[in-house]
Design an enzyme around this catalytic site. Structure first.
Site, PDB file in Angstrom:
ATOM      1  N   CYS A 217       0.806  -1.227   0.000  1.00  0.00           N
ATOM      2  CA  CYS A 217       0.000   0.000   0.000  1.00  0.00           C
ATOM      3  C   CYS A 217       0.835   1.272   0.000  1.00  0.00           C
ATOM      4  O   CYS A 217       0.319   2.357  -0.266  1.00  0.00           O
ATOM      5  CB  CYS A 217      -0.954  -0.008   1.195  1.00  0.00           C
ATOM      6  SG  CYS A 217      -2.089  -1.413   1.206  1.00  0.00           S
ATOM      7  N   HIS A 353      -3.376   6.992   2.882  1.00  0.00           N
ATOM      8  CA  HIS A 353      -3.806   5.703   2.344  1.00  0.00           C
ATOM      9  C   HIS A 353      -5.137   5.341   2.985  1.00  0.00           C
ATOM     10  O   HIS A 353      -5.291   5.384   4.206  1.00  0.00           O
ATOM     11  CB  HIS A 353      -2.766   4.629   2.640  1.00  0.00           C
ATOM     12  CG  HIS A 353      -3.261   3.233   2.447  1.00  0.00           C
ATOM     13  ND1 HIS A 353      -3.871   2.815   1.285  1.00  0.00           N
ATOM     14  CD2 HIS A 353      -3.253   2.161   3.283  1.00  0.00           C
ATOM     15  CE1 HIS A 353      -4.213   1.548   1.404  1.00  0.00           C
ATOM     16  NE2 HIS A 353      -3.847   1.133   2.612  1.00  0.00           N
ATOM     17  N   ASN A 383     -10.514  -0.302   0.335  1.00  0.00           N
ATOM     18  CA  ASN A 383      -9.060  -0.251   0.364  1.00  0.00           C
ATOM     19  C   ASN A 383      -8.529  -0.751  -0.974  1.00  0.00           C
ATOM     20  O   ASN A 383      -8.564  -1.951  -1.263  1.00  0.00           O
ATOM     21  CB  ASN A 383      -8.538  -1.125   1.509  1.00  0.00           C
ATOM     22  CG  ASN A 383      -7.024  -1.086   1.646  1.00  0.00           C
ATOM     23  OD1 ASN A 383      -6.314  -0.675   0.733  1.00  0.00           O
ATOM     24  ND2 ASN A 383      -6.522  -1.542   2.788  1.00  0.00           N
TER      25      ASN A 383
END
Length: 426
Positions: A217, A353, A383
């Site tokens: 990520c 994020h 996500n």
């Protein structure tokens, strides 16, 4: 290399890419070497002859190419060491898994952005029925209301190409203006060739370098640091940077901890030279905690077999509680380290994020950042791993949340473990 077997050629080319990166990082230590007297030569005499206003600097990571200005840096005289001068900028290594660097007087800037999302929208109601969960529990746990998953014909590379075309259009550039393609992904179309090469083919670019990066990520920040260095050291004028992720095929449909979280998507930016732009990027890693989130099988450690398939090892695994604590801790530490460059109260906008709404809320509270200075996209997209940061960035720009001369901080955390920040002046 030309007459070697295919597998050997790929290994040699991969080694050359890695070697270039090592040389770049080594040369970034120019300021420290200057303090040891290794870069004590002055170009004052040459400057007087040229009668120019340009300052003499050694561009960080420039593969030993000395220069007096951006225009002269393009000159072959540079390679012949005609313009030795004072080194500026710095690089710091604080551990085997941690590195950071500060920007030079000519930062690279984001010229355009674009995103791509699969057509299929998966609602919480659909997942709740499948997982046997009650209505509302998914949003309560994660803040997610829906996400996009790929269907037949949609792949990581197809999403990457769509996002790339949007970014090129936003930057008003043709594809042949690009000098380097970087793709951040943990879900490539195949193990090799790289997804970046597939993007290059689809965009019909010149025979420019194209490579993938995998930092989970935090991958967008890692790729941003690589693209920034290529521009600063003169090896590229325009860089196409894409984060593309298709996680839905690797989600265990019977595991609520992962099935409710992840979505698919891609986002791209075009980097180029500018007066404003990336001021600093700090990236970190801690491999000792790699088991907190991982995909156990499918690689050389556990090749895909009937046993790994039956054991569910080809699905993502996540230790939610441990990952939550580390995410909040590391992102708060990364934000705190920015105090050496800027006070958080002086930052105009923050983009994080989009892992989990509770993580975002915890980080904002610890860092004392007003929610009005941040953007939340996780309710609509879930996500999306490394693409979540540039997807949110694209939305912030196009909705006017980021304005000219804004000071922006990007912050991410992901598997590896990896985490980092970027300070950008718009």
């Amino acid at each position: 290399i030309r007459f070697a077997p295919l597998q050997q050629r790929e290994r040699v080319i991969g080694f050359l890419y890695a070697l270039i990166g090592v040389i770049n990082n080594f040369l970034i230590h120019a300021e420290e070497r200057e303090q040891l007297g290794l870069l004590s030569r002055s170009c004052a005499a040459d400057k007087e002859k040229k009668n120019k206003k340009n300052s003499y600097v050694l561009e960080r990571g420039s593969l030993a190419k000395w220069h007096c200005s951006i225009s002269e840096f393009r000159n072959n005289d540079v390679i012949n060491n005609k313009y030795p001068g004072k080194a500026q900028g710095s690089f710091r290594l604080t551990g085997m898994a941690e590195s950071s660097y500060n920007s030079s007087p000519m930062p690279s800037q984001i010229l355009g952005t674009g995103i791509a999302l699969p057509k299929r929208v998966v609602t919480n109601e659909e997942l709740a029925r499948r997982l046997g969960l009650s209505d509302g529990v998914i949003e309560k746990r994660t803040g997610i209301q829906r996400r996009h998953w790929v269907e037949a014909g949609e792949t990581t590379s197809s999403l990457a190409v769509e996002a790339a075309r949007g970014a090129l259009e936003s930057a008003d550039l043709p594809s042949d203006a690009i000098d380097l393609i970087l793709v951040s992904t943990t879900s490539p179309d195949m193990s090799f060739p790289s997804t970046a090469c597939l993007v290059q083919k689809a965009l019909s670019t010149r025979s420019i370098p194209a490579l993938d990066l995998n930092a989970s990520c935090t991958g967008f920040l890692y790729a941003l640091s690589v693209g920034d260095q290529f521009i600063r050291n003169g090896m590229a004028k325009k860089v196409l940077l894409i984060a593309a992720e298709v996680k839905s095929p690797f989600i265990n449909p019977k595991d609520p901890s992962t099935a409710i979280l992840f979505g698919d998507g891609a986002a791209a930016v075009v980097l180029g030279e500018g007066e404003r732009g990336i001021q600093s990027i700090r990236i970190h890693a801690d491999g000792s905690r790699h088991r907190l989130i991982c995909l156990p099988a499918g690689g050389s450690r556990h090749p895909t077999t009937s046993d790994t398939l039956n054991g569910g090892l080809n699905y993502m695994r996540m230790e939610g509680k441990g990952l939550f604590r580390m995410a909040v801790k590391r992102m708060h530490e990364a934000l705190s380290s920015l105090d050496k460059e800027v006070r958080l109260s002086e930052v105009d906008f923050f983009i994080f994020h989009q892992a989990n709404l509770r993580i975002l809320e915890a980080v904002l509270e610890r860092a004392n950042i007003p929610p009005s200075k941040s953007l939340v996209t996780i309710p609509r997209y879930g996500n999306t791993s490394s693409s979540s940061l540039p997807i949110a960035l694209d939305e912030a720009i196009k909705t006017g949340r980021i304005k000219p001369e804004s000071r922006v901080v990007l912050c991410a955390f992901g598997g590896g473990l990896t985490w980092g920040t970027a300070l950008i002046e718009w």
